[in-house]
Scaffold this motif. Structure first.
Motif: not given
Length: 224
Positions: A1-29
């Motif tokens: 259970m702990g290992s599964g939660a750790l993997q899900i936390a890593g996946l969520l952080l990676g997803g947030i970072g990926m979406i943020g990377t896409f947003a930063v690439t397209g933002m004009p600011q």
């Protein structure tokens, strides 16, 4: 259970970072006009990004224009365009590999080694994508700060740090943290597997032969 939660936390952080990377690439600011000294015209704001520059005026809709040529960009923005595209691709690949690793959670024991390799690859890709993203963000920020305090640069050409740079730092930290989580999880899996599947002890060949000889002699004496 702990290992599964750790993997899900890593996946969520990676997803947030990926979406943020896409947003930063397209933002004009990325670079925002600075209102200092004689440049106090606050009803007009200039944004400079990787793909376009925008002018936003008070009570008027914002107008954006795509750069006519890559050569029109400064060297730091030219490099940032390529590096951010590379970081976006790497983060997307890392996210896909991490999903494949999560789907292997129900694998049998023979798949543990392959699962460890998949998780380790996802972690390394996340760390690489975060590092690739940090390079252009820090480079552009350093150029903006250097020009801001350079007395030779015209006041109208001085810029401030835009929102895209702050979001880029957050996204890069999320990607690197996700990579560290997956790498640590892979290391923990290796330790657990090595402790849980220790090889059974066997008698050496000469001891086994001696043991059989003693049993045979004992049975003969018992028969007599």
């Amino acid at each position: 259970m702990g290992s599964g939660a750790l993997q899900i936390a890593g996946l969520l952080l990676g997803g947030i970072g990926m979406i943020g990377t896409f947003a930063v690439t397209g933002m004009p600011q990325w670079r925002v006009s600075a209102f200092i000294e004689t440049n106090i015209i606050v009803f007009e704001t200039i944004w400079e990004g990787l793909w376009m520059h925008c002018i936003r005026q008070a009570n008027i809709r914002m107008q954006c224009k795509v750069y006519d040529s890559v050569l029109a960009l400064s060297p730091d923005l030219q490099a940032a365009r390529g590096l951010m595209c590379a970081g976006s691709v790497l983060s997307f690949l890392a996210f896909l590999v991490a999903i494949i690793g999560l789907k292997c959670m129900q694998c049998n024991q023979s798949c543990w080694q392959a699962k460890g390799y998949v998780i380790l690859m996802a972690g390394l890709l996340f760390i690489l994508s975060g590092t690739v993203e940090l390079i252009p963000v820090c480079w552009v920020a350093n150029t903006i700060i250097s020009d801001f305090y350079d007395p030779v640069v015209n006041v109208a050409q001085k810029r401030e740090l835009g929102e895209a740079l702050y979001l880029g730092w957050v996204a890069a930290v999320c990607l690197i943290a996700a990579g560290a989580i997956f790498c640590c999880f892979c290391r923990c899996c290796e330790k657990t597997r090595s402790y849980g599947y220790s090889a059974p002890t066997h008698f050496p060949p000469h001891n086994e032969h001696l043991h059989r000889k003693m049993e045979s002699s004992y049975s003969k004496s018992q028969y007599v």
